[in-house]
Design an enzyme around this catalytic site. Structure first.
Site, short mmCIF file in Angstrom:
data_model
loop_
_atom_site.label_atom_id
_atom_site.label_comp_id
_atom_site.label_asym_id
_atom_site.label_seq_id
_atom_site.Cartn_x
_atom_site.Cartn_y
_atom_site.Cartn_z
N ARG A 91 0.88 -1.18 0.00
CA ARG A 91 0.00 0.00 0.00
C ARG A 91 0.91 1.23 0.00
O ARG A 91 1.87 1.28 0.79
CB ARG A 91 -0.94 0.02 1.24
CG ARG A 91 -1.97 -1.10 1.26
CD ARG A 91 -2.99 -0.90 2.38
NE ARG A 91 -3.97 0.11 2.06
CZ ARG A 91 -4.86 0.60 2.93
NH1 ARG A 91 -4.87 0.17 4.18
NH2 ARG A 91 -5.74 1.51 2.56
N GLN A 198 -15.01 2.02 7.73
CA GLN A 198 -14.20 1.79 8.94
C GLN A 198 -14.83 2.44 10.16
O GLN A 198 -14.66 1.95 11.28
CB GLN A 198 -12.78 2.37 8.75
CG GLN A 198 -11.89 1.59 7.81
CD GLN A 198 -11.97 2.10 6.39
OE1 GLN A 198 -12.98 2.68 5.98
NE2 GLN A 198 -10.94 1.89 5.59
N ASP A 239 -2.25 9.18 7.75
CA ASP A 239 -1.46 8.13 7.08
C ASP A 239 -0.06 8.61 6.71
O ASP A 239 0.88 7.83 6.67
CB ASP A 239 -2.18 7.61 5.85
CG ASP A 239 -3.24 6.62 6.28
OD1 ASP A 239 -4.34 7.06 6.66
OD2 ASP A 239 -2.94 5.41 6.31
#
Ligand code: MRU
Length: 352
Positions: A91, A198, A239
């Site tokens: 990712r 999520q 992130d």
């Protein structure tokens, strides 16, 4: 400091994780025995959230190292390079994945004079150290972030940046867990977080389990709540954070930051140092992952859109730093303008 959910546990010859792709309907734990198992678990979001991905990838590289049946150091080191590139391709956005793998490679190169067996031992110690640091970082984030939460606060969060997303108690949710523990009355509004939900599936599961007052809303409801004066504070995870404070986080975070700014509501990002990519000057340099269009056209295995249509599915967006009130880290709370200080602090302490 302890974990409140066994998101991942290192068992010496395998990594055990809670399978987040089936939560909240099933609480299932699975064993990852190879780096390929770890790659697939990260790719399919069985384990997700930047710090958890970083730890899983590091343990994945350790699993690969343990399975290499060679005493030839050069062969071993070239396989490690190949496996490092492989797991890094899993990712692209969460910096923690690159941080974890680079840190392992760094320790390997500093011990490359040792035997293969001893290098593997050093790798295992480093993985366990990173795990412990992540747990400690999340409790420190809890402590600093909790000071921002007033009694009676109504807090909005997006995606899942809780215990499921880290080795410890979480990032964005960590201050809320602590505020609740200190008997502050808080209410958390949770964006469902389309397309993979999520918020609805994971954050609501965690908060309900902890007995914290929480309310699920659809992503497009956040503005209305803010307009009605029902949100006092926003905290999200991250992130990857660039040196100027531009922040990549789950798609939809940018929209929340814009409406929070419009309504003069403080918008904080909680993240450990391992999420800060000080090598890039701004968010323009962050690669945004695009995921399978089925995440958008299907919900719970059921098609919800016509077939053969155009779909765009970026998994993250970039919130520009001017919309961010501050970064809650294990070293304290920093404004976007002070990230250079944070960088210097971490370099001096040999953290990165
Ligand atoms: O695609 P995901 O579920 O891995 O995205 C997770 C997020 O965007 C989180 O907010 C982020 O990783 C921070 S987790 C502490």
């Amino acid at each position: 400091m302890k974990q409140i959910i066994k998101t991942l546990s290192w068992k010496g010859s395998f990594l055990e994780i809670i399978d987040q792709s089936v939560l909240p309907l099933k609480e299932r734990y699975i064993k990852l025995r190879t780096i390929e198992d770890v790659f697939s678990a990260i790719k399919t979001l069985k384990i997700r959230g930047a710090p958890a991905i970083g730890l899983a990838a590091a343990f994945g590289l350790l699993l690969a190292a343990k399975r290499l049946k060679t005493n030839d150091r050069d062969k071993f080191l070239s396989s490690i390079t190949r496996y490092s590139n492989y797991i890094k391709s899993c990712r692209p956005t969460a910096y923690n994945l690159f941080y974890g793998i680079d840190r392992l490679n760094d320790i390997i190169s500093r011990h490359s004079h040792l035997s293969v067996e001893d290098i593997v031992d050093v790798m295992e110690e480093e993985c366990e150290k990173m795990f412990k640091e992540d747990i400690d970082a999340s409790w420190a984030i809890a402590k600093f972030g909790e000071t921002l939460i007033k009694n009676g606060a109504r807090i909005l969060t997006h995606c899942n940046a809780g215990a499921l997303a880290t080795g410890g108690v979480g990032t964005a949710l960590a201050p809320m867990y602590l505020a609740n523990k200190k008997n502050k009355k808080i209410e958390i509004f949770v964006d469902e977080t389309r397309p993979v939900l999520q918020g609805a599936r994971l954050t609501m599961w965690e908060l309900k389990r902890a007995g914290i007052k929480c309310t699920l809303i659809c992503d497009n409801m956040a503005g209305f709540l803010m307009q009605q004066g029902k949100i006092d504070l926003v905290i999200t995870g991250a992130d990857r954070i660039a040196l100027n404070g531009d922040t990549a986080n789950k798609i939809g975070t940018y929209s929340v930051a814009v409406i929070a700014n419009f309504h003069n509501i403080p918008f904080y990002v909680a993240a450990p140092i391992s999420t800060f990519d000080f090598s890039i000057p701004s968010g323009k340099h962050i690669k945004i992952e695009e995921r399978d269009i089925k995440e958008v056209t299907y919900i719970g295995g059921k098609r919800i859109a016509p077939s053969r249509i155009n779909v765009y599915n970026p998994a993250f967006d970039i919130t520009p730093s001017h919309l961010i009130s501050g970064f809650i880290t294990e070293k304290g709370i920093f404004s976007p303008q002070k990230l250079l200080d944070l960088k210097n602090l971490t370099l001096n302490k040999n953290i990165v």
